[in-house]
Design a protein around this motif. Structure first.
Motif: not given
Length: 63
Positions: A6-9, A14-26, A34-38
């Motif tokens: 989150k800090e770097f994003r 970048l929004t979470q959506e933008e980062l997700a698109k660039k990384a190819g994930v949902r 970001e929550q440390g749950k995955y």
């Protein structure tokens, strides 16, 4: 696992959506990361670090 995604994003405006698109994930994957749950695969961790212009070591706090 703690991380600084989150800090770097936000540093890169970048929004979470933008980062997700660039990384190819949902967006939910980024939320859980970001929550440390995955714990990401090595490829996803590397891809996210590359997008955020940092190293995996600096992004994910192992320990």
């Amino acid at each position: 696992m703690e991380n600084r995604i989150k800090e770097f994003r936000l540093k890169h405006n970048l929004t979470q959506e933008e980062l997700a698109k660039k990384a190819g994930v949902r967006r939910e994957t980024i939320v859980f990361l970001e929550q440390g749950k995955y714990n990401p695969s090595l490829k996803l961790a590397s891809d996210v670090a590359k997008i955020l212009k940092t190293s995996v070591d600096k992004l994910f706090l192992l320990g």
